[in-house]
Write an enzyme that holds these catalytic residues in place. Structure first.
Site, PDB file in Angstrom:
ATOM      1  N   PRO A  84       6.361   4.998  -3.168  1.00 56.87           N
ATOM      2  CA  PRO A  84       6.841   5.973  -4.160  1.00 56.87           C
ATOM      3  C   PRO A  84       6.000   5.925  -5.438  1.00 56.87           C
ATOM      4  CG  PRO A  84       8.334   4.123  -4.015  1.00 56.87           C
ATOM      5  CD  PRO A  84       7.313   3.930  -2.939  1.00 56.87           C
ATOM      6  N   GLU A  85       5.863   7.084  -6.031  1.00 62.01           N
ATOM      7  CA  GLU A  85       5.143   7.179  -7.301  1.00 62.01           C
ATOM      8  C   GLU A  85       6.111   6.914  -8.450  1.00 62.01           C
ATOM      9  OE1 GLU A  85       1.885   7.348  -7.590  1.00 62.01           O
ATOM     10  OE2 GLU A  85       1.773   7.345  -5.408  1.00 62.01           O
TER      11      GLU A  85
END
Length: 98
Positions: free
Chosen positions: A2-3
């Site tokens: 995930p960013e």
């Protein structure tokens, strides 16, 4: 992986709901990347503070009650969402055996 915006969305989705929760039990799943630094049972009875984010890591401060006040820091848990990008919470007693 995930960013950063997804990590913040995850933090916001649970931070207020677990603030003030008490640790009733500890279960470790897969082997940890780094040692816990304490006996898992020593976390029982701690109170969870407000979750914060540092980059892609989530920090859950743990506090020990003294005389009914949440004041004494007991460390905390540093979480990374890994490749899955998610956390799962269950109701008390709903934990499957490790």
């Amino acid at each position: 992986m995930p960013e950063l915006p997804e990590v913040e969305v995850t933090r916001r989705s649970f931070a207020e709901r677990i603030d003030g929760a008490r640790v009733l039990g500890v279960r470790q799943g897969a082997p940890l990347r780094w040692p816990l630094g304490c006996l898992p049972d020593s976390l029982i009875g701690c109170t969870v503070g407000l979750a914060t984010r540092r980059g892609k890591y989530l920090w859950l401060p743990l506090l020990r009650e003294q005389g009914g006040a949440r004041a004494d820091p007991a460390g905390g848990l540093l979480l990374h969402l890994g490749m899955s990008g998610s956390l799962a919470f269950t109701a008390t007693g709903d934990l499957a055996p490790a």
